[in-house]
Design a protein around this motif. Structure first.
Motif, mmCIF file in Angstrom:
data_model
loop_
_atom_site.group_PDB
_atom_site.id
_atom_site.type_symbol
_atom_site.label_atom_id
_atom_site.label_comp_id
_atom_site.label_asym_id
_atom_site.label_seq_id
_atom_site.Cartn_x
_atom_site.Cartn_y
_atom_site.Cartn_z
ATOM 1 N N GLY A 228 0.771 -1.227 0.000
ATOM 2 C CA GLY A 228 0.000 0.000 0.000
ATOM 3 C C GLY A 228 0.808 1.285 0.000
ATOM 4 O O GLY A 228 0.241 2.356 0.169
ATOM 5 N N ARG A 229 2.118 1.178 -0.139
ATOM 6 C CA ARG A 229 2.901 2.399 -0.255
ATOM 7 C C ARG A 229 3.954 2.203 -1.338
ATOM 8 O O ARG A 229 4.370 1.102 -1.640
ATOM 9 N N THR A 230 4.355 3.313 -1.899
ATOM 10 C CA THR A 230 5.359 3.284 -2.958
ATOM 11 C C THR A 230 6.694 2.841 -2.380
ATOM 12 O O THR A 230 7.141 3.395 -1.375
ATOM 13 N N PRO A 231 7.335 1.845 -3.000
ATOM 14 C CA PRO A 231 8.666 1.464 -2.515
ATOM 15 C C PRO A 231 9.626 2.659 -2.590
ATOM 16 O O PRO A 231 9.639 3.408 -3.557
ATOM 17 N N THR A 232 10.411 2.811 -1.557
ATOM 18 C CA THR A 232 11.329 3.939 -1.434
ATOM 19 C C THR A 232 12.713 3.581 -1.979
ATOM 20 O O THR A 232 12.981 2.421 -2.324
ATOM 21 N N THR A 233 13.589 4.563 -1.977
ATOM 22 C CA THR A 233 14.977 4.324 -2.362
ATOM 23 C C THR A 233 15.606 3.290 -1.443
ATOM 24 O O THR A 233 16.333 2.401 -1.894
#
Length: 154
Positions: A84-89
């Motif tokens: 449910g969240r955008t994968p981060t760096t």
């Protein structure tokens, strides 16, 4: 797949929008969803809707597949990420670290193959002249199939 109430869909994307933005066919999105790589929610009309985080996940899938990482390994890596969240760096660094050793081994294999491709494929079977020298009595045939001389550690 969860169902969502009849409220404005806001930032959710249709399957067609995700296909257009990602450059993937709708059938590929459905396939990835059945494999658990991405997820959608359903409207009251039973239509799929995707969060925008799915675009980053699809980008990761495409990059990983391009370098030869099997979907099963991508799926296992995705299990470490919150849904449910955008994968981060930081998430990408974690995933890429998982795959680094395997990619390094593949690079070594491909370099070895490239360097020996014009002479033989590793067992000498393409050259009658060099076969008795590289593989006398077909000794490598007893060790297994394939281009054994090109396998790591030989």
């Amino acid at each position: 797949m969860d169902r969502i109430p009849a409220t404005p869909l806001g930032r959710l994307l249709t399957v067609g929008e995700v296909a257009e933005r990602s450059g993937l066919a709708v059938s590929a999105l459905h396939f990835y969803e059945t494999k658990g790589l991405i997820s959608s929610i359903r409207t009251r009309g039973n239509q799929r809707r995707y969060g925008r985080d799915v675009l980053r996940r699809l980008g990761i899938i495409k990059v990983a597949q391009r370098v030869g990482i099997p979907l099963s390994e991508i799926q296992a890596a995705f299990e470490s990420l919150p849904q449910g969240r955008t994968p981060t760096t930081a998430d990408w660094q974690k995933l890429s670290a998982l795959w680094k050793d395997d990619l390094d081994a593949r690079i070594r294999q491909l370099s070895l193959l490239r360097d020996h491709l014009s002479g033989c494929i590793g067992c000498g079977c393409l050259s009658v002249e060099s076969c008795p020298l590289r593989n006398p009595g077909d000794r490598l045939g007893k060790e297994g199939s394939g281009a054994l001389l090109l396998q790591a550690g030989r």
